[in-house]
Design an enzyme around this catalytic site. Structure first.
Site, PDB file in Angstrom:
ATOM      1  N   LYS A 125       8.604  56.657  46.704  1.00 58.11           N
ATOM      2  CA  LYS A 125       8.870  58.110  46.744  1.00 58.11           C
ATOM      3  C   LYS A 125       8.513  58.785  45.425  1.00 58.11           C
ATOM      4  O   LYS A 125       8.156  59.955  45.419  1.00 58.11           O
ATOM      5  CB  LYS A 125      10.335  58.365  47.128  1.00 58.11           C
ATOM      6  CG  LYS A 125      10.759  57.605  48.402  1.00 58.11           C
ATOM      7  CD  LYS A 125       9.747  57.725  49.551  1.00 58.11           C
ATOM      8  CE  LYS A 125       9.925  56.658  50.609  1.00 58.11           C
ATOM      9  NZ  LYS A 125       8.786  56.589  51.575  1.00 58.11           N
TER      10      LYS A 125
ATOM     11  N   ASN B 235      10.384  61.111  54.456  1.00 61.85           N
ATOM     12  CA  ASN B 235      11.521  60.885  53.554  1.00 61.85           C
ATOM     13  C   ASN B 235      11.722  61.920  52.459  1.00 61.85           C
ATOM     14  O   ASN B 235      12.208  61.595  51.372  1.00 61.85           O
ATOM     15  CB  ASN B 235      11.414  59.506  52.875  1.00 61.85           C
ATOM     16  CG  ASN B 235      11.150  58.409  53.856  1.00 61.85           C
ATOM     17  OD1 ASN B 235      10.107  57.767  53.819  1.00 61.85           O
ATOM     18  ND2 ASN B 235      12.088  58.190  54.775  1.00 61.85           N
TER      19      ASN B 235
ATOM     20  N   GLU C  29      15.271  57.454  60.104  1.00 61.42           N
ATOM     21  CA  GLU C  29      14.988  56.611  61.267  1.00 61.42           C
ATOM     22  C   GLU C  29      16.221  55.847  61.751  1.00 61.42           C
ATOM     23  O   GLU C  29      16.955  55.265  60.974  1.00 61.42           O
ATOM     24  CB  GLU C  29      13.859  55.602  60.952  1.00 61.42           C
ATOM     25  CG  GLU C  29      13.961  54.868  59.637  1.00 61.42           C
ATOM     26  CD  GLU C  29      13.216  55.561  58.499  1.00 61.42           C
ATOM     27  OE1 GLU C  29      13.065  56.788  58.521  1.00 61.42           O
ATOM     28  OE2 GLU C  29      12.823  54.869  57.569  1.00 61.42           O
TER      29      GLU C  29
HETATM   30  O1  LIG Z   1      11.009  52.953  50.355  1.00 60.92           O
HETATM   31  C1  LIG Z   1      10.547  53.364  51.400  1.00 60.92           C
HETATM   32  N1  LIG Z   1       9.237  53.258  51.670  1.00 60.92           N
HETATM   33  C2  LIG Z   1       8.313  52.669  50.655  1.00 60.92           C
HETATM   34  C3  LIG Z   1       8.257  51.150  50.726  1.00 60.92           C
HETATM   35  C4  LIG Z   1       7.486  50.578  49.540  1.00 60.92           C
HETATM   36  O2  LIG Z   1       6.182  51.133  49.461  1.00 60.92           O
HETATM   37  C5  LIG Z   1       5.399  50.562  48.415  1.00 60.92           C
HETATM   38  N2  LIG Z   1       4.007  50.898  48.651  1.00 60.92           N
HETATM   39  C6  LIG Z   1       3.381  50.867  49.852  1.00 60.92           C
HETATM   40  C7  LIG Z   1       2.062  51.198  49.643  1.00 60.92           C
HETATM   41  C8  LIG Z   1       1.873  51.438  48.282  1.00 60.92           C
HETATM   42  C9  LIG Z   1       0.753  51.788  47.506  1.00 60.92           C
HETATM   43  N3  LIG Z   1       0.885  51.928  46.172  1.00 60.92           N
HETATM   44  C10 LIG Z   1       2.090  51.739  45.587  1.00 60.92           C
HETATM   45  C11 LIG Z   1       3.245  51.407  46.299  1.00 60.92           C
HETATM   46  C12 LIG Z   1       3.107  51.249  47.671  1.00 60.92           C
HETATM   47  C13 LIG Z   1      11.458  53.931  52.448  1.00 60.92           C
HETATM   48  C14 LIG Z   1      12.847  53.751  52.282  1.00 60.92           C
HETATM   49  C15 LIG Z   1      13.737  54.254  53.234  1.00 60.92           C
HETATM   50  C16 LIG Z   1      15.206  54.070  53.054  1.00 60.92           C
HETATM   51  C17 LIG Z   1      16.080  55.095  53.400  1.00 60.92           C
HETATM   52  C18 LIG Z   1      17.471  54.930  53.245  1.00 60.92           C
HETATM   53  C19 LIG Z   1      17.959  53.744  52.743  1.00 60.92           C
HETATM   54  F1  LIG Z   1      19.295  53.563  52.599  1.00 60.92           F
HETATM   55  C20 LIG Z   1      17.087  52.707  52.379  1.00 60.92           C
HETATM   56  C21 LIG Z   1      15.722  52.873  52.539  1.00 60.92           C
HETATM   57  C22 LIG Z   1      13.267  54.910  54.387  1.00 60.92           C
HETATM   58  C23 LIG Z   1      11.896  55.082  54.540  1.00 60.92           C
HETATM   59  O3  LIG Z   1      11.400  55.730  55.649  1.00 60.92           O
HETATM   60  C24 LIG Z   1      10.986  54.615  53.583  1.00 60.92           C
HETATM   61  O4  LIG Z   1       9.652  54.846  53.784  1.00 60.92           O
HETATM   62 MG   LIG Z   2       9.396  56.277  55.329  1.00 63.46          MG
END
Ligand SMILES: O=C(NCCCOCn1ccc2cnccc21)c1cc(-c2ccc(F)cc2)cc(O)c1O
Ligand SMILES: [Mg+2]
Length: 214
Positions: A144, A170, A199
């Site tokens: 994020k 998000n 979600e």
């Molecule tokens: O963290 C989340 N997503 C990201 C993953 C890493 O992504 C790393 N990543 C993927 C390509 C990429 C390219 N370059 C750098 C980093 C790169 C994410 C987290 C939550 C969430 C909401 C509440 C909670 F209690 C706990 C979690 C919900 C979501 O919908 C999310 O998408």
């Molecule tokens: Mg997400």
């Protein structure tokens, strides 16, 4: 050692979904995440908003930052016009390995190009790697705190054109305050918030749709 959550999600898809049927893969993942184990897919409620934006844009070039298990890649690719491809970027090799198998199970492997790496490294190489000039659609769903630096990088690399659409997941939970402030106050973007829920929960979350004005 114990399996990982993405591996258990993959097993559910291989056991319950119909091979070659993207909708059944999507429904199986949503059922698993609602009734067995929560996972950070965009989900069915926000997924319907994602679907409507993809259909409206009908992109020739599309980028997703944050593949995870491939759920939103399948949602996007199933709606793309023939001959167009989604480029999806995943940083975590274990997530990427599961995503490849879920994408293949859905039968959409010819419409999705999954790349492993960091957005800061890939974005400057996109034109040469994929032979594209600009992006019609970008779905942001990765770290994020990378949303803002990455759209600035997309601007610098001239990957955005007048009318390019950014859709960010998000923006409330976990939240992307600096990104929201930027796209909502910059004269170079026209932004709109789609209120929804995190979600598979009742927690508020939403998608921010931003049009690059050039
Ligand atoms: O963290 C989340 N997503 C990201 C993953 C890493 O992504 C790393 N990543 C993927 C390509 C990429 C390219 N370059 C750098 C980093 C790169 C994410 C987290 C939550 C969430 C909401 C509440 C909670 F209690 C706990 C979690 C919900 C979501 O919908 C999310 O998408
Ligand atoms: Mg997400």
């Amino acid at each position: 050692t114990r399996s990982t959550r993405p591996q258990r999600l993959l097993k559910a898809v291989q056991k319950k979904a119909i091979k070659g049927d993207p909708q059944s893969v999507i429904s199986t993942i949503d059922y698993f995440c609602r009734h067995s184990e929560w996972a950070m897919n965009v989900g069915d409620e926000k997924g319907a908003i994602l679907d409507s934006v993809v259909c409206e844009v009908s992109p020739s070039t599309a980028l997703e930052l944050g593949t995870y298990c491939g759920y939103s890649a399948v949602r996007i690719a199933r709606l793309l016009p023939p001959g167009t491809k989604l480029i999806t970027l995943e940083f975590n090799p274990d997530y990427a390995a599961v995503a490849r198998q879920i994408i293949e199970y859905s039968g959409l492997q010819d419409k999705i190009c999954l790349v492993e790496g960091a957005s800061g490294d890939l974005i400057p190489k996109m034109q040469e790697l994929f032979g594209i000039k600009t992006l019609d659609f970008v779905f942001l769903d990765h770290w994020k705190d990378r949303y803002l630096p990455d759209i600035k990088l997309l601007e610098e690399c001239q990957l955005l054109r007048k009318g390019s659409i950014l859709l960010a997941d998000n923006v409330i939970c976990p939240g992307t305050p600096d990104y929201l402030e930027y796209v909502r106050n910059s004269p170079r973007y026209e932004s709109k918030y789609f209120k929804s829920h995190l979600e598979y929960t009742k927690v508020e979350d939403g998608l921010e749709k931003s049009v690059f004005l050039g």
